[in-house]
Write an enzyme that holds these catalytic residues in place. Structure first.
Site, PDB file in Angstrom:
ATOM      1  N   LYS A  66      51.949  28.039  27.147  1.00  0.00           N
ATOM      2  CA  LYS A  66      50.531  28.424  27.050  1.00  0.00           C
ATOM      3  C   LYS A  66      49.993  27.912  25.727  1.00  0.00           C
ATOM      4  O   LYS A  66      50.720  27.856  24.721  1.00  0.00           O
ATOM      5  CB  LYS A  66      50.423  29.954  27.094  1.00  0.00           C
ATOM      6  N   GLY A 105      35.311  42.950  35.039  1.00  0.00           N
ATOM      7  CA  GLY A 105      35.238  41.534  34.665  1.00  0.00           C
ATOM      8  C   GLY A 105      34.844  40.690  35.851  1.00  0.00           C
ATOM      9  O   GLY A 105      35.554  40.636  36.859  1.00  0.00           O
ATOM     10  N   GLY A 108      34.042  37.271  35.791  1.00  0.00           N
ATOM     11  CA  GLY A 108      34.022  35.857  35.405  1.00  0.00           C
ATOM     12  C   GLY A 108      34.490  35.005  36.572  1.00  0.00           C
ATOM     13  O   GLY A 108      34.268  35.350  37.744  1.00  0.00           O
ATOM     14  N   VAL A 158      37.354  34.443  38.017  1.00  0.00           N
ATOM     15  CA  VAL A 158      38.209  35.051  39.040  1.00  0.00           C
ATOM     16  C   VAL A 158      37.552  36.298  39.628  1.00  0.00           C
ATOM     17  O   VAL A 158      37.497  36.469  40.843  1.00  0.00           O
ATOM     18  CB  VAL A 158      39.599  35.420  38.466  1.00  0.00           C
ATOM     19  N   TYR A 177      34.507  37.228  39.969  1.00  0.00           N
ATOM     20  CA  TYR A 177      33.396  36.948  40.880  1.00  0.00           C
ATOM     21  C   TYR A 177      33.922  36.535  42.267  1.00  0.00           C
ATOM     22  O   TYR A 177      33.474  37.038  43.300  1.00  0.00           O
ATOM     23  CB  TYR A 177      32.484  35.852  40.310  1.00  0.00           C
TER      24      TYR A 177
HETATM   25  P1  NAI Z   1      36.446  34.478  32.504  1.00  0.00           P
HETATM   26  O1  NAI Z   1      36.340  34.276  31.045  1.00  0.00           O
HETATM   27  O2  NAI Z   1      35.752  33.545  33.428  1.00  0.00           O
HETATM   28  O3  NAI Z   1      35.957  35.965  32.893  1.00  0.00           O
HETATM   29  C1  NAI Z   1      36.268  37.104  32.178  1.00  0.00           C
HETATM   30  C2  NAI Z   1      35.108  38.063  32.374  1.00  0.00           C
HETATM   31  O4  NAI Z   1      35.461  39.323  31.793  1.00  0.00           O
HETATM   32  C3  NAI Z   1      33.815  37.606  31.695  1.00  0.00           C
HETATM   33  O5  NAI Z   1      32.740  37.668  32.602  1.00  0.00           O
HETATM   34  C4  NAI Z   1      33.648  38.601  30.543  1.00  0.00           C
HETATM   35  O6  NAI Z   1      32.294  38.837  30.207  1.00  0.00           O
HETATM   36  C5  NAI Z   1      34.326  39.831  31.112  1.00  0.00           C
HETATM   37  N1  NAI Z   1      34.778  40.803  30.138  1.00  0.00           N
HETATM   38  C6  NAI Z   1      35.352  40.601  28.936  1.00  0.00           C
HETATM   39  N2  NAI Z   1      35.615  41.775  28.325  1.00  0.00           N
HETATM   40  C7  NAI Z   1      35.214  42.745  29.181  1.00  0.00           C
HETATM   41  C8  NAI Z   1      35.208  44.166  29.138  1.00  0.00           C
HETATM   42  N3  NAI Z   1      35.676  44.827  28.098  1.00  0.00           N
HETATM   43  N4  NAI Z   1      34.735  44.850  30.206  1.00  0.00           N
HETATM   44  C9  NAI Z   1      34.242  44.191  31.279  1.00  0.00           C
HETATM   45  N5  NAI Z   1      34.192  42.845  31.374  1.00  0.00           N
HETATM   46  C10 NAI Z   1      34.664  42.137  30.331  1.00  0.00           C
HETATM   47  O7  NAI Z   1      38.025  34.536  32.824  1.00  0.00           O
HETATM   48  P2  NAI Z   1      38.759  34.343  34.200  1.00  0.00           P
HETATM   49  O8  NAI Z   1      39.194  32.932  34.311  1.00  0.00           O
HETATM   50  O9  NAI Z   1      37.963  34.964  35.291  1.00  0.00           O
HETATM   51  O10 NAI Z   1      40.088  35.201  33.963  1.00  0.00           O
HETATM   52  C11 NAI Z   1      40.081  36.617  34.030  1.00  0.00           C
HETATM   53  C12 NAI Z   1      41.498  37.119  33.779  1.00  0.00           C
HETATM   54  O11 NAI Z   1      42.383  36.586  34.770  1.00  0.00           O
HETATM   55  C13 NAI Z   1      42.087  36.703  32.433  1.00  0.00           C
HETATM   56  O12 NAI Z   1      42.914  37.730  31.933  1.00  0.00           O
HETATM   57  C14 NAI Z   1      42.924  35.482  32.770  1.00  0.00           C
HETATM   58  O13 NAI Z   1      43.984  35.272  31.864  1.00  0.00           O
HETATM   59  C15 NAI Z   1      43.442  35.886  34.136  1.00  0.00           C
HETATM   60  N6  NAI Z   1      43.833  34.751  34.946  1.00  0.00           N
HETATM   61  C16 NAI Z   1      42.921  33.760  35.240  1.00  0.00           C
HETATM   62  C17 NAI Z   1      43.304  32.691  36.025  1.00  0.00           C
HETATM   63  C18 NAI Z   1      42.318  31.646  36.465  1.00  0.00           C
HETATM   64  O14 NAI Z   1      42.626  30.879  37.389  1.00  0.00           O
HETATM   65  N7  NAI Z   1      41.128  31.581  35.873  1.00  0.00           N
HETATM   66  C19 NAI Z   1      44.700  32.544  36.495  1.00  0.00           C
HETATM   67  C20 NAI Z   1      45.540  33.688  36.201  1.00  0.00           C
HETATM   68  C21 NAI Z   1      45.113  34.723  35.415  1.00  0.00           C
END
Ligand code: NAI
Length: 356
Positions: free
Chosen positions: A80, A181, A183, A185, A187
């Site tokens: 990572k 959250g 974001g 994923v 969504y």
């Molecule tokens: P992202 O950055 O697109 O979305 C994260 C969302 O969480 C954002 O909308 C943000 O505003 C929100 N957020 C942050 N702090 C918050 C809080 N305290 N309360 C409520 N919402 C909050 O990230 P993504 O890509 O959606 O990843 C989400 C999680 O899934 C992360 O932990 C990531 O490591 C994990 N993950 C993601 C993968 C991927 O394919 N994108 C693969 C495997 C795991």
């Protein structure tokens, strides 16, 4: 700081600090294990409060990737990267090109892709300076790859469904799922849950993110500080890690936890606390493997769309099997998963230092 004394140091093979003066790039690449193949895992950009926080994150996330890749049956190890900086203001093409050079210097023992704060466009810049990258737009036949998030969401959905079947003996239709959250994923997960007939309760620190899901999927919005305690059937943490800890677990409103966020358990003991509280927890790295399944397939360039779908759907039965074993042995599912993974990477005799 002494890296080998950081509590999350777990026999990591490499901890590499990278820096580029021109662009201000600073960060770390951690390779936990390459026993099964090159370390494969995303690059996170985050405004870390300190170098120590960034290193700890890289150590924890790379170990999680070793476990995730092993349990998903992939021939890759765990790696990572973390970039210290604000993803809203600190990004540039040049910065990601410099990051690509840092990846390239490791000669293929680490392959990068997207994670929190880093998108397809950033990885396209990385691809200008290294071939050890995935999650990009390729003009290939068969499986095209690209943004792994929808694939991650699909796997989480399958894992969540398996956990619901296991504990409530029903499907998700009509259940209330609290999504923390929204974001990339979160969504996509909300969209799948809505299509399956679940009722959504959502929270995000971004107003636009919650309003979009409320408008499109009729989700109920709650404040970020209220989502964990909301009395839902399922909680799906899809934001940051360590949300399951000794303070939050006694207050959780749901009896099933299944979400995308990496490193949801703050410590190993929190897995036990969940079990004692009668909460079924689908281990994060088991159910969020859809994205890595997709980016590794894209990187290899031989799989078809159908192959990738099939591998992602296997997350459901795998989760069920794990939860069943945990029940039979009266042990936390996370511990069983860690044990299985450590066996697969040849570390079953080493003591694990902290939660994955
Ligand atoms: P992202 O950055 O697109 O979305 C994260 C969302 O969480 C954002 O909308 C943000 O505003 C929100 N957020 C942050 N702090 C918050 C809080 N305290 N309360 C409520 N919402 C909050 O990230 P993504 O890509 O959606 O990843 C989400 C999680 O899934 C992360 O932990 C990531 O490591 C994990 N993950 C993601 C993968 C991927 O394919 N994108 C693969 C495997 C795991």
């Amino acid at each position: 700081m002494a890296i080998f004394d950081v509590p999350d140091f777990d026999g990591h093979e490499v901890v590499d600090a990278f820096h580029d003066k021109e662009t201000g790039l600073k960060g770390f690449i951690a390779l936990h294990s390459t026993a099964r193949g090159p370390g494969f895992g995303g690059c996170r950009m985050w405004n870390y409060a300190s170098e120590e926080d960034a290193i700890t994150d890289a150590l924890r996330l790379s170990r999680g990737m070793s476990y995730k890749n092993a349990l998903a049956g992939l021939s890759y190890g765990g790696g990572k990267a973390v970039i210290m900086g604000d993803p809203r203001t600190g990004k540039s093409r040049e910065l990601f090109e410099a990051f690509g050079r840092a990846v390239d210097r490791l000669g293929g023992s680490y392959v990068t892709a997207e994670d929190v704060g880093v998108g397809v466009e950033d990885m396209m810049a990385v691809a200008r300076t290294t071939k050890f990258v995935s999650g990009i737009t390729r003009k290939t036949k068969g499986f095209r790859g690209g943004d792994p998030s929808p694939r991650t969401a699909r796997g989480v959905f399958e894992g969540l469904r398996a956990a619901v079947r296991f504990s409530l003996e029903r499907d998700v239709e009509g259940l209330t799922v609290a999504v923390q959250g929204l974001g990339s994923v979160g969504y996509n997960l909300a969209s799948l849950l809505h299509a399956a007939g679940a009722k959504l309760v959502v929270a995000d620190i971004s107003k636009e993110a919650v309003e979009r899901v409320a408008e499109i999927y009729g989700a109920k919005i709650v404040a970020p500080e209220d989502i964990l305690t909301y009395e839902a059937d399922v909680l799906a943490p899809c934001a940051m890690g360590a949300v399951l800890n000794k303070k939050t677990i006694p207050q959780l409103g749901a009896k099933v936890v299944a979400g995308a966020a990496n490193n949801q358990l703050a410590t190993v003991a929190d897995g036990e606390l969940l079990m004692e509280s009668g909460i079924i927890y689908a281990p994060d790295y088991v159910i969020n493997a859809g994205g890595i399944i997709a980016v590794t397939a894209e990187y290899e360039g031989t799989a078809t769309e159908a192959d990738v779908q099939k591998r992602i759907l296997e997350i459901g039965p795998r989760t069920l099997d794990l939860l069943q074993e945990a029940k039979n042995k009266n042990r936390p599912a996370g511990e069983i998963a860690d044990e299985r993974a450590r066996q697969l990477i040849g570390r079953s005799n080493d003591k694990q230092t902290a939660a994955a």
